[in-house]
Design a protein around this motif. Sequence first.
Motif, PDB file in Angstrom:
ATOM      1  N   GLY A 233      -2.481   8.247  -9.363  1.00 45.16           N
ATOM      2  CA  GLY A 233      -3.215   7.125 -10.268  1.00 45.16           C
ATOM      3  C   GLY A 233      -4.592   7.781 -10.235  1.00 45.16           C
ATOM      4  O   GLY A 233      -4.931   8.852  -9.807  1.00 45.16           O
TER       5      GLY A 233
ATOM      6  N   LEU B 178      -5.530  -2.280  -9.483  1.00 43.96           N
ATOM      7  CA  LEU B 178      -4.578  -2.659  -8.392  1.00 43.96           C
ATOM      8  C   LEU B 178      -4.938  -4.333  -7.951  1.00 43.96           C
ATOM      9  O   LEU B 178      -6.122  -4.673  -8.233  1.00 43.96           O
TER      10      LEU B 178
ATOM     11  N   GLN C 224       3.659   1.728  -1.426  1.00 43.94           N
ATOM     12  CA  GLN C 224       4.038   1.944  -3.136  1.00 43.94           C
ATOM     13  C   GLN C 224       3.117   2.739  -3.790  1.00 43.94           C
ATOM     14  O   GLN C 224       3.407   3.554  -4.445  1.00 43.94           O
ATOM     15  N   VAL C 225       1.714   2.131  -3.380  1.00 44.90           N
ATOM     16  CA  VAL C 225       0.656   2.784  -4.165  1.00 44.90           C
ATOM     17  C   VAL C 225       0.403   4.173  -3.761  1.00 44.90           C
ATOM     18  O   VAL C 225       0.308   4.935  -4.603  1.00 44.90           O
TER      19      VAL C 225
ATOM     20  N   THR D  51      -6.947   3.149 -12.616  1.00 42.27           N
ATOM     21  CA  THR D  51      -5.814   2.260 -12.600  1.00 42.27           C
ATOM     22  C   THR D  51      -6.454   0.958 -11.830  1.00 42.27           C
ATOM     23  O   THR D  51      -7.035   0.933 -10.836  1.00 42.27           O
TER      24      THR D  51
ATOM     25  N   TRP E 210      -5.951   9.966  -4.940  1.00 47.13           N
ATOM     26  CA  TRP E 210      -6.243   9.843  -6.485  1.00 47.13           C
ATOM     27  C   TRP E 210      -7.575   9.978  -6.618  1.00 47.13           C
ATOM     28  O   TRP E 210      -7.867  10.687  -7.730  1.00 47.13           O
TER      29      TRP E 210
ATOM     30  N   GLN F 116       0.694  -1.213  -0.195  1.00 44.13           N
ATOM     31  CA  GLN F 116       0.008   0.099   0.128  1.00 44.13           C
ATOM     32  C   GLN F 116       0.856   1.312  -0.074  1.00 44.13           C
ATOM     33  O   GLN F 116       0.422   2.183  -0.599  1.00 44.13           O
TER      34      GLN F 116
ATOM     35  N   LYS G  82      -7.223   2.054  -3.605  1.00 45.53           N
ATOM     36  CA  LYS G  82      -6.831   3.372  -4.288  1.00 45.53           C
ATOM     37  C   LYS G  82      -6.766   4.457  -2.888  1.00 45.53           C
ATOM     38  O   LYS G  82      -7.698   4.753  -2.426  1.00 45.53           O
TER      39      LYS G  82
END
Length: 288
Positions: free
Chosen positions: A265, A271, A259-260, A269, A281, A257, A277
């Motif tokens: 995004g 995942l 990294q996201v 996007t 975003w 999470q 998300k």
Amino acid sequence: MSNTANGTSQLRANRNDLRADCENCFGLCCTALPFAASADFPVDKDGGVPCSNLTLDFKCSIHQNLRQDGFRGCSVYDCFGAGQKVSKVTFEGKDWRTDSVRADLMCAVFPKMQQLQEMLWYLDEALTLETSLPIRDDLRSVFSKTERLTLLDPKDIVELDIPAHRAVVNALLLKVSELYRKHIHSRHHKKSFGRGADFMGAALRKADFRGVSLRGAYFIASDLREADLRGADLIGADFRDADLRGADLTGSIFLTQAQVNAAKGDARTKLPRLLTKPAHWVHASRKI
């Protein structure tokens, strides 16, 4: 590209225990960890010193406005559940405010626990992969050992050789990655750029990274719009300010999470199912 296995639940973690639960933490990330004035933080802070935004009941006074107030690093960070484990298990619910010795020890334990919890996250994911069957017993063994390390007394945790244990875990995760990616039918599945490949600021729109090992790759500020990252090994990849709008990361492995959270995004996007998300975003998508 199924990534679900049967018969592993008895030796797997409760995923909620591997996610940050700030309500049951004594503000440890806000206290134990240092940060420097940068694009991620507006000021310097030493490790062991409570953040000026930490309230007496261990809440963040600017939680809803972290990014707007310059604390983007806080909005990205994930302790993998180390905060609540140190607070409620290791120190049995005794906080650091009333005892300076305990405070120092708790601040020393927390970063070690964070690393152990992160390893449990990866090992838990590895145990869900059908392709890991040939080494599942080894995965279970190392998972159990890692979990036992998180339950040691505080002073024993501080003395742990985390890099040595991480090396054992990483060797297994490499095997998991190879077993998983070889079943992905694309012309790229055997390709590896080597750990730490430099894609900083690269124009990679619609790039095909299916089944590729991208361990530790630097994607800082890269353009990955509509890129295909299905089945890629993304452990440790740096996605800070990478543009993942419209990118497909379904079936990718060892993505976290944090990294996201560090990337950009939108609603398009895609995942892995265990990740969500980030709120920024959604807000960004509304402005477009």
